[in-house]
Design a protein around this motif. Structure first.
Motif, mmCIF file in Angstrom:
data_model
loop_
_atom_site.group_PDB
_atom_site.id
_atom_site.type_symbol
_atom_site.label_atom_id
_atom_site.label_comp_id
_atom_site.label_asym_id
_atom_site.label_seq_id
_atom_site.Cartn_x
_atom_site.Cartn_y
_atom_site.Cartn_z
ATOM 1 N N ARG A 189 0.835 -1.217 0.000
ATOM 2 C CA ARG A 189 0.000 0.000 0.000
ATOM 3 C C ARG A 189 0.860 1.253 0.000
ATOM 4 O O ARG A 189 0.553 2.226 -0.680
ATOM 5 C CB ARG A 189 -0.884 0.036 1.243
ATOM 6 C CG ARG A 189 -2.110 -0.762 1.050
ATOM 7 C CD ARG A 189 -3.172 -0.335 2.045
ATOM 8 N NE ARG A 189 -4.060 -1.468 2.235
ATOM 9 C CZ ARG A 189 -4.747 -1.711 3.319
ATOM 10 N NH1 ARG A 189 -4.670 -0.912 4.345
ATOM 11 N NH2 ARG A 189 -5.529 -2.750 3.391
ATOM 12 N N GLU A 190 1.921 1.219 0.783
ATOM 13 C CA GLU A 190 2.805 2.385 0.864
ATOM 14 C C GLU A 190 3.472 2.633 -0.499
ATOM 15 O O GLU A 190 3.556 3.773 -0.966
ATOM 16 C CB GLU A 190 3.854 2.160 1.962
ATOM 17 C CG GLU A 190 4.771 3.338 2.211
ATOM 18 C CD GLU A 190 4.051 4.583 2.718
ATOM 19 O OE1 GLU A 190 2.981 4.473 3.329
ATOM 20 O OE2 GLU A 190 4.592 5.692 2.466
ATOM 21 N N LEU A 191 3.906 1.544 -1.132
ATOM 22 C CA LEU A 191 4.536 1.690 -2.451
ATOM 23 C C LEU A 191 3.542 2.269 -3.451
ATOM 24 O O LEU A 191 3.879 3.161 -4.236
ATOM 25 C CB LEU A 191 5.043 0.326 -2.948
ATOM 26 C CG LEU A 191 6.307 -0.214 -2.268
ATOM 27 C CD1 LEU A 191 6.500 -1.691 -2.610
ATOM 28 C CD2 LEU A 191 7.540 0.582 -2.688
ATOM 29 N N ALA A 192 2.303 1.763 -3.398
ATOM 30 C CA ALA A 192 1.276 2.243 -4.330
ATOM 31 C C ALA A 192 0.972 3.717 -4.072
ATOM 32 O O ALA A 192 0.850 4.513 -5.015
ATOM 33 C CB ALA A 192 0.016 1.398 -4.184
ATOM 34 N N ALA A 193 0.882 4.101 -2.805
ATOM 35 C CA ALA A 193 0.579 5.509 -2.459
ATOM 36 C C ALA A 193 1.695 6.421 -2.965
ATOM 37 O O ALA A 193 1.443 7.508 -3.473
ATOM 38 C CB ALA A 193 0.425 5.648 -0.955
ATOM 39 N N ARG A 194 2.930 5.945 -2.852
ATOM 40 C CA ARG A 194 4.060 6.784 -3.292
ATOM 41 C C ARG A 194 4.120 6.906 -4.809
ATOM 42 O O ARG A 194 4.572 7.905 -5.336
ATOM 43 C CB ARG A 194 5.376 6.213 -2.777
ATOM 44 C CG ARG A 194 5.493 6.412 -1.283
ATOM 45 C CD ARG A 194 6.781 5.875 -0.749
ATOM 46 N NE ARG A 194 6.750 5.958 0.698
ATOM 47 C CZ ARG A 194 7.814 6.132 1.469
ATOM 48 N NH1 ARG A 194 9.006 6.195 0.913
ATOM 49 N NH2 ARG A 194 7.698 6.204 2.764
ATOM 50 N N ARG A 195 3.679 5.830 -5.472
ATOM 51 C CA ARG A 195 3.678 5.895 -6.940
ATOM 52 C C ARG A 195 2.691 6.954 -7.420
ATOM 53 O O ARG A 195 2.897 7.604 -8.422
ATOM 54 C CB ARG A 195 3.313 4.532 -7.526
ATOM 55 C CG ARG A 195 4.548 3.809 -8.012
ATOM 56 C CD ARG A 195 4.179 2.467 -8.610
ATOM 57 N NE ARG A 195 4.841 1.401 -7.885
ATOM 58 C CZ ARG A 195 4.243 0.413 -7.252
ATOM 59 N NH1 ARG A 195 2.930 0.297 -7.251
ATOM 60 N NH2 ARG A 195 4.943 -0.492 -6.625
#
Ligand code: 5GP
Length: 210
Positions: free
Chosen positions: A195-201
């Motif tokens: 989720r964190e990776l997706a939010a940062r993308r």
């Protein structure tokens, strides 16, 4: 104790993930599952602690003597370092900076002292602390590993309680995962990081939260 990270690492699209937790909580197993499932890079630390059965040089740790550790530290080759249970541990700087510059997810399995140092240099690092369900369970797990004698187990248990208290108050951890069941705790950690990776993308770098 450390030099700031280079610009290359600070401006990259990679993500630095810290996983901490007391001895016996299962963080190494969780870390390696996250590494595999998210195709991450594991940061291999240098340590002065003696090799234990099953430890692989260059895979689990780089085992060095104290003069070599001090030389690496003094030359600024360590991103952070700490003394844990009478031995020194540190994160080699170059592999972390290279992974971040290449846009990769890099995982540091380090203690609270190290996490505080990393967050001071790289506030956008994402930090997860793995908790035991309760203290008696942690003591039981430490004994169950059959790795140390009772006096060492008691020392690790006392340090674990202090480390948990420090983790809860130091303000560097983004999330706490309770390891009651290993598969569930692993799945929760993977999901948090995904989720964190997706939010940062989705978010422009300038609006990323710490
Ligand atoms: P062990 O010797 O049992 O593998 O690790 C002892 C403790 O040292 C664990 O809490 C582990 O997370 C921590 N540790 C391992 N590598 C590093 C490191 O490079 N830096 C810091 N600060 N702690 C580390």
């Amino acid at each position: 104790m450390k030099k700031p990270m280079t610009n290359a690492a600070n401006t990259s699209k990679g993500m630095l993930l810290i996983i901490s937790g007391p001895s016996g909580v299962g963080k190494t197993t969780i870390t390696h599952h996250v590494e595999k499932q998210l195709h991450a890079v594991f940061s291999v630390s240098v340590t002065t602690r003696p090799k234990r059965p099953g430890d692989r040089e260059g895979v689990d740790y780089y085992f060095v003597d104290l003069p070599r550790f001090q030389q690496m530290r003094d030359m600024g080759q360590l991103l952070e370092w700490a003394k844990v249970f009478d031995h020194y541990y540190g994160t080699p700087r170059q592999p972390v900076e290279a992974a971040l510059a290449a846009g990769k997810l890099i995982i540091l399995e380090i203690d609270v002292q190290g996490a505080i140092q990393i967050k001071a240099q790289l506030p956008e690092a994402f930090a997860v602390f793995v908790l035991p369900p309760d203290e008696p369970t942690l003591l039981q797990r430490l004994r169950g590993r059959k790795r140390e004698d009772e006096s060492v187990i008691q020392e690790r248990f006392a340090r674990a309680s202090e480390e948990i208290a420090r983790a809860k108050t130091c303000g560097v951890y983004n999330a706490f995962v309770v390891n009651d069941d290993l598969a569930t705790a692993t799945a929760q950690t993977v999901e948090l990081v995904r989720r964190e990776l997706a939010a940062r993308r989705q978010a422009p770098a300038s609006t990323q939260r710490p």
